[in-house]
Design a protein around this motif. Structure first.
Motif, mmCIF file in Angstrom:
data_model
loop_
_atom_site.group_PDB
_atom_site.id
_atom_site.type_symbol
_atom_site.label_atom_id
_atom_site.label_comp_id
_atom_site.label_asym_id
_atom_site.label_seq_id
_atom_site.Cartn_x
_atom_site.Cartn_y
_atom_site.Cartn_z
ATOM 1 N N MET A 39 0.824 -1.204 0.000
ATOM 2 C CA MET A 39 0.000 0.000 0.000
ATOM 3 C C MET A 39 0.859 1.256 0.000
ATOM 4 N N GLY A 40 1.980 1.228 0.728
ATOM 5 C CA GLY A 40 2.863 2.385 0.757
ATOM 6 C C GLY A 40 3.423 2.702 -0.616
ATOM 7 N N GLY A 41 3.931 1.691 -1.304
ATOM 8 C CA GLY A 41 4.476 1.899 -2.640
ATOM 9 C C GLY A 41 3.419 2.341 -3.629
ATOM 10 N N ALA A 42 2.236 1.727 -3.559
ATOM 11 C CA ALA A 42 1.153 2.087 -4.475
ATOM 12 C C ALA A 42 0.686 3.525 -4.238
ATOM 13 N N THR A 43 0.606 3.935 -2.986
ATOM 14 C CA THR A 43 0.174 5.294 -2.668
ATOM 15 C C THR A 43 1.154 6.319 -3.214
ATOM 16 N N ILE A 44 2.457 6.059 -3.051
ATOM 17 C CA ILE A 44 3.463 6.977 -3.584
ATOM 18 C C ILE A 44 3.372 7.052 -5.108
ATOM 19 N N ALA A 45 3.180 5.909 -5.761
ATOM 20 C CA ALA A 45 3.076 5.891 -7.223
ATOM 21 C C ALA A 45 1.853 6.680 -7.697
ATOM 22 N N MET A 46 0.717 6.507 -7.021
ATOM 23 C CA MET A 46 -0.490 7.225 -7.417
ATOM 24 C C MET A 46 -0.347 8.720 -7.179
ATOM 25 N N ALA A 47 0.295 9.095 -6.083
ATOM 26 C CA ALA A 47 0.535 10.518 -5.826
ATOM 27 C C ALA A 47 1.432 11.110 -6.903
ATOM 28 N N GLY A 48 2.438 10.347 -7.338
ATOM 29 C CA GLY A 48 3.301 10.809 -8.418
ATOM 30 C C GLY A 48 2.540 11.040 -9.705
ATOM 31 N N ALA A 49 1.580 10.148 -10.001
ATOM 32 C CA ALA A 49 0.763 10.315 -11.206
ATOM 33 C C ALA A 49 -0.095 11.576 -11.121
ATOM 34 N N LEU A 50 -0.628 11.870 -9.950
ATOM 35 C CA LEU A 50 -1.443 13.074 -9.779
ATOM 36 C C LEU A 50 -0.593 14.338 -9.892
ATOM 37 N N LEU A 51 0.614 14.297 -9.337
ATOM 38 C CA LEU A 51 1.513 15.448 -9.466
ATOM 39 C C LEU A 51 1.903 15.661 -10.924
ATOM 40 N N ALA A 52 2.175 14.580 -11.642
ATOM 41 C CA ALA A 52 2.516 14.691 -13.055
ATOM 42 C C ALA A 52 1.363 15.297 -13.846
ATOM 43 N N THR A 53 0.137 14.932 -13.498
ATOM 44 C CA THR A 53 -1.028 15.509 -14.164
ATOM 45 C C THR A 53 -1.111 17.008 -13.914
ATOM 46 N N ALA A 54 -0.873 17.420 -12.664
ATOM 47 C CA ALA A 54 -0.943 18.838 -12.322
ATOM 48 C C ALA A 54 0.115 19.650 -13.058
ATOM 49 N N LEU A 55 1.285 19.063 -13.265
ATOM 50 C CA LEU A 55 2.406 19.794 -13.850
ATOM 51 C C LEU A 55 2.488 19.660 -15.364
ATOM 52 N N MET A 56 2.035 18.513 -15.897
ATOM 53 C CA MET A 56 2.227 18.260 -17.327
ATOM 54 C C MET A 56 0.964 17.801 -18.049
ATOM 55 N N GLY A 57 -0.170 17.787 -17.367
ATOM 56 C CA GLY A 57 -1.403 17.331 -17.999
ATOM 57 C C GLY A 57 -1.974 18.353 -18.964
#
Length: 278
Positions: A39-57
């Motif tokens: 769960m820890g690894g998955a949460t970090i990965a999902m947060a990274g995807a959301l940050l990428a969307t905010a910055l490059m979406g």
């Protein structure tokens, strides 16, 4: 959507998203490891995807909430945030806390008031039932993130068959309006069933219910997607993923007889995960 005259391709997208959601449940529902490390690894990965969307979406009038895949626009926050919050209710650690706080920052950057409100309501519900330093920290961060979204402009108008569906459906026909209301109520059924049958995991079911109630409320008060019953595959896939994060058994811990019967025939273990898809 048919009664309201939605384009045929809208129906195809929703059906395709439902097929993806069902496939995810079938493939991962019984095998997905929900231990703390995963769960820890998955949460970090999902947060990274959301940050990428905010910055490059894809950006529209200063709003960056979407990514395009094969000509279709997806909203990663609707796909990932519900499962993140439900999973966090089951496994609160330093890693998952950091991941959720990073997701809160991403939503504030996009900005997205609906998803920020989902974070506040879901995490506040969790903090009321399971108060600890992790849930308190993310709740405080979510309130700050929500305040940021309120301070930033959100000029996007409503899109037909996506936003304001609660109101436009009744203007088309009372049957369409009742179908929309009924569909939205059904989204909360897994939370109600789990709350009644699985006392040990009530915090998780409450978080699930709060998350989807927040999505419904946002659609009612602003120009935000109406989950499931409106056009858009993101919420459909997100709903299926959030079902994955629910406990696999409901109500079997209260009785040894029930537990033995469930282990013998396997009829109860995953049934409530699929109630909301019916």
């Amino acid at each position: 959507m048919v009664i309201a005259g939605a384009p045929t391709r809208y129906l195809g997208v929703n059906v395709g998203a439902l097929a993806i959601g069902l496939a995810v449940l079938a493939l991962l529902g019984r095998t997905l490891p929900l231990d703390r490390q995963w769960m820890g690894g998955a949460t970090i990965a999902m947060a990274g995807a959301l940050l990428a969307t905010a910055l490059m979406g894809n950006e529209v009038e200063g709003i960056s909430r979407w990514v395009r895949l094969g000509g279709f626009a997806l909203q990663p926050s609707l796909i990932l945030l519900p499962v993140m919050i439900v999973a966090f209710s089951r496994s609160r650690s330093g890693v998952t806390t950091a991941g959720v706080i990073a997701a809160i920052a991403a939503i504030a950057l996009q900005p997205d008031r609906a998803m920020a409100g989902m974070l506040v309501l879901g995490l506040a519900t969790l903090a009321m039932i399971r108060r600890d330093r992790h849930s308190t920290a993310v709740l405080i961060a979510s309130i700050a993130g929500f305040a940021v979204t309120l301070a930033r402009a959100d000029p996007l108008p409503a899109v037909p068959h996506v936003e304001q569906v609660l109101y436009s459906s009744f203007s088309v026909h009372v049957a369409a309006g009742l179908a929309v209301l009924g569909g939205l109520v059904l989204l909360l059924v897994p939370a109600i069933v789990g709350w009644r049958r699985d006392y040990g995991n009530r915090a998780t079911y409450a978080a699930f219910g709060a998350v989807w109630f927040a999505a419904i409320l946002a659609a009612a008060v602003g120009n935000y997607p109406t989950p499931i019953v409106g056009y858009g595959g993101s919420a459909i896939i997100g709903y299926a993923l959030s079902l994955l994060a629910l406990p696999k058994r409901a109500g079997v811990g209260a009785s040894v007889v029930s537990r033995v019967r469930d282990e013998a025939d396997g009829t109860l273990s995953d049934r409530h995960l699929f109630v909301g898809l019916a």
